[in-house]
Design a protein around this motif. Structure first.
Motif: not given
Length: 843
Positions: A280-309
């Motif tokens: 499941l971990r590899r599958g989720l990383l693959e889904i994230l990799e397929a997302l547009p790069q700019a929105t990926l960066f912005e979405d992670l920064r919007r919820h920084r502390s949650a994504w760090l966990r």
């Protein structure tokens, strides 16, 4: 069975034929289990599953031994007080006194059902229990003892029928499931519970049954997590198809871990993320990799502390060669020093839109996102430029409309709307969800003044409210009115977008007092889903009983205090009734006594009785109901806690202090809050505003006297904020749908029903404006409303469902309070307030 009948009638419910027959076929032990469970669920719903004993037993002033006797006596008392009851066989409420209690079993049956059974040759026995009927069929008039029992019983309302779920109703449950999935506004606590129950019983082919799109992100996360728990890594193809943002993955991880996927800090503090299996971990990383790069960066920064966990579970650096975009996103998120970390050389020349930033002795990746570009233009006073950037995200544009217009009014006083802004806004309105649309409408249409008090509801698990003075530039009417006109036109367009037409609409003027639901994610669970900020009449009579009940954990002492703060018409503090002042005035408000602990299994209950006439004569105008956690323990640490009010007119004389049939409203005390303000009572108008608010409080030892100024100021701001001219209401929503979908509208008011017909040369916009303002009706409605609806396809939106069920009616029904209209056939589809708003979803 008769004992169960008696217990249910005592709680205000009635077994219908199919359900009673099904229960009667059970073995006695199984029947006892199911009967006890049913009674326990009803008692829990009404808050009657605990003993509610006041500290002073004589507050506020200083079982028969045979089940059939109990049941028969209650039915006789019921019919003497309220002859218009619900037939246990057909489930319809009699419009005339054409219903009676069968002799000798006392089950309720209407005359048409009895005539039909006799025509079929089955009139000699009760259709519910099979008991042979005596001569005369119905029980006769009771003795003086029975009439005395009727006087003291308080049984003066129609019983609510309990029905057996049929195959067609199971189909209706699936239809409700799809309605919840299609909702574009946050689900209320009751709706979230319904969704969880439906997901738990979903069929095996759930992926094939899902709609093409689930617009609400939290709902989508709950559904995908249910699939993941059931199918494991086998659900990954469905996840890859449905997930289109990085935040969807984060919500999925939270829901997978058993938490609400709201991504709120309060939820995060309690959340322990569940381990993610390697596939499941590899599958989720693959889904994230397929997302547009700019929105990926912005979405992670919007919820920084949650994504760090979350990153601690996903281990993105282990797969940096396979998922370089995801690795870059986490390098940006973690502010990794490119000089010292092993991944640094891989990002010496980062892809756009990333850049290398030198910060002292460290080298990091930098990124300017969407929000930064908007704020830069607004800070420079470039409203038109900010709109051009915001146009890419219609929801953000509509949420910031007031801010954009304020910036334009400040930088170009007296200037009209900038060129192209109206067209850009109109295009955005056509794509935005109903919540932001109605929020902007309420914010822009009200009259504003410099220095006004504004109320804010920060996003959270509980509805905290903050108010402060707003000295910003006032948006003039010449800027806000054209935008409001665009919103009204969009509401009409969406009302007609589904193509559904009705022959008639029946609306209730009282809908203007119901605020369009907002921030339902933070709403408390309630008995009646009154939207926050709505005004409703108090039960008839001059006395009202408030209550709070709580039960503490075994290891923790908790002292809740029910209090009432009284204010005059100018919001000057007038007095109080709480643990420090048990009696206010000449017994105008009486407190039952202060419990300082509530150990299991029964907990503790406090009451306050209000004599509305005496309070008003004494100079009080507003009574603010407050629950304090005296020793500063948050409500979420309690095993159980709820508050509400009772209709003393429905409480049997000499009976218990807390009677389940008399409960008119209750809400659960929940979340990381220590002060709750459930409602504000207007003593002059005999109405209450349902606030469902919490306020911040620290330090413990809370009391009304200590917080009187803050509570008064907040209450005044709340009433101003929720005035109909400052908020979008269910009247606005219902009028838009009615005007767009039918040419004939009947409106029920206090002085009867009137009719509006769209003229041959009248546009939909003109008809809607006339209807919204209740201007120039086309005459009064002659005859009962049920005859008006009979045999027609109608859109019905009522506050009280007290219209008799129409024959062969179809269409859509919303009602706040239950009533006889609920017995209408399934062709009249039931909607909630959330469904009304969700129907405005853009096509």
């Amino acid at each position: 069975m008769v004992a169960l009948d008696a217990d249910l009638v005592g709680r205000g419910y009635l077994l219908t034929t199919q359900l009673r027959a099904t229960l009667a076929r059970l073995a006695p032990i199984r029947l006892a289990e199911l009967g006890d469970g049913l009674l326990a669920r009803i008692d829990h719903l009404l808050g009657a599953d605990r003993e509610h004993l006041p500290l002073f037993r004589r507050f506020p002033d200083a079982v028969p031994d045979h089940a059939h006797v109990l049941y028969s006596r209650r039915i006789r008392a019921l019919l003497l007080n309220q002859p218009r009851q619900t037939c246990a066989h057909c489930g319809r409420r009699s419009t005339e006194a054409g219903i009676g209690a069968l002799a000798p079993c006392a089950h309720l049956l209407c005359a048409p059902c009895l005539d039909g059974l006799e025509a079929q040759g089955r009139g000699a026995r009760c259709p519910l229990c099979g008991t042979g009927l005596s001569a005369g069929t119905y029980l006769g008039e009771d003795s003086s003892a029975g009439r005395k029992a009727a006087e003291v019983s308080g049984l003066d309302q129609a019983l609510r029928p309990l029905r057996l779920v049929s195959a067609s109703q199971l189909a209706a449950a699936m239809a409700e499931f799809h309605r919840l999935l299609a909702r574009r506004t946050p689900l209320s606590p009751q709706d979230r519970d319904d969704l969880a129950a439906l997901l738990a019983h979903a069929p095996a082919d759930l992926p094939q049954r899902l709609p093409e799109r689930i617009p609400l992100r939290e709902t989508k996360a709950a559904v995908l997590a249910a699939l993941l728990r059931r199918d494991g890594a086998g659900a990954l193809p469905v996840l890859a198809e449905r997930i289109d943002t990085a935040t969807d993955v984060l919500r999925l991880l939270w829901s997978w871990s058993g938490a609400e996927p709201d991504l709120l800090p309060a939820t995060a503090r309690r959340l322990r993320l569940r381990n993610v299996p390697r596939p499941l971990r590899r599958g989720l990383l693959e889904i994230l990799e397929a997302l547009p790069q700019a929105t990926l960066f912005e979405d992670l920064r919007r919820h920084r502390s949650a994504w760090l966990r979350a990153g601690e579970l996903l281990h993105p650096y282990e797969h940096r060669s396979r998922f370089p975009r995801v690795t870059a996103a986490f390098v940006l998120l973690r502010e990794t020093d490119l000089r010292t970390h092993e991944v640094g050389r891989e990002f010496a020349d980062p892809p756009a839109p990333l850049r290398v930033v030198e910060a002292g002795e460290h080298t990091r990746l930098g990124f300017t996102g969407f929000a930064g570009r908007v704020e830069t233009r607004l800070a420079a006073g470039d409203a038109a430029g900010a709109v051009r950037v915001l146009a890419a995200r219609p929801g953000e544009l509509v949420r910031r409309l007031h801010h954009v217009l304020r910036v334009h009014a400040a930088t170009a006083p007296g200037a009209p709307l900038p060129d192209g802004l109206a067209e850009t806004v109109a295009a955005a309105l056509a794509r935005v969800a109903p919540g932001p649309l109605l929020g902007a409408y309420g914010r822009l249409r009200g009259a504003r003044s410099a220095g006004e008090r504004r109320l804010y509801f920060p996003r959270g698990t509980v509805s905290l409210a903050h108010a402060k003075e707003d000295h910003g530039t006032v948006v003039p009417a010449e800027l806000s009115d054209p935008v409001c006109a665009l919103i009204e036109a969009e509401l009409l367009r969406r009302g007609a977008a589904g193509g559904e037409r009705y022959e008639l609409a029946l609306l209730d003027e009282g809908l203007v007092d119901l605020v369009a639901p907002f921030a339902e994610r933070a709403a408390a669970k309630t008995l009646v889903s009154v939207p926050r900020g709505s005004r409703q009449p108090l039960p008839p009579g001059d006395r009202l009983r408030l209550f709070v009940h709580w039960m503490q954990p075994e290891h923790l002492r908790v002292d809740l205090d029910l209090s009432v703060a009284l204010y005059d018409a100018r919001w000057n503090f007038h007095g109080l009734c709480d643990y420090t002042n048990l009696v206010h005035g000449e017994r105008a408000a009486v407190h039952s006594g202060d419990f300082t602990t509530a150990p299991p299994p029964d907990g503790a209950t406090e009451f306050v009785d209000l004599d509305l006439d005496r309070l008003e004569r004494g100079g009080a105008r507003y009574a603010v109901v407050i629950v304090f956690s005296y020793n500063d323990v948050p409500f979420e640490d309690l095993d159980e806690a709820f508050a509400g009010f009772l209709d003393l007119g429905a409480t049997p004389a000499g009976g218990r202090h807390y009677h389940p049939r008399a409960v008119r409203q209750r809400l659960d005390l929940q979340g990381d809050a220590k002060v709750s303000v459930p409602m504000i009572v207007d003593l002059a108008d005999r109405r209450y505003t349902w606030t469902d608010l919490n306020t911040g409080a620290d330090g413990g030892f809370h009391s009304v006297y200590r917080h009187q100024a803050e509570v008064g100021a907040l209450s005044r701001d709340v009433l101003a904020h929720f005035s109909p001219e400052n908020r979008a209401t269910l009247w606005d929503v219902a009028c838009a749908r009615a005007a767009a979908c039918t040419d004939e509208v009947a409106v029920r008011g206090a002085d009867g029903a009137r009719r509006w017909r769209r003229g041959a040369a009248e546009t939909v916009e003109e008809f809607a404006a006339r209807l919204r303002a209740l201007r120039d009706p086309d005459g009064a409605v002659a005859g009962p409303l049920t005859d008006l609806l009979a045999g027609r396809r109608a859109f019905v939106a009522l506050v009280n469902g007290d219209v008799p069920a129409p024959e062969k009616a179809a269409g859509t029904l919303y009602r706040l309070y239950p009533g006889p209209v609920d017995a209408a056939g399934e062709e009249l589809e039931r909607w909630t307030a959330g469904d009304l708003v969700s129907a405005l979803t853009p096509g």
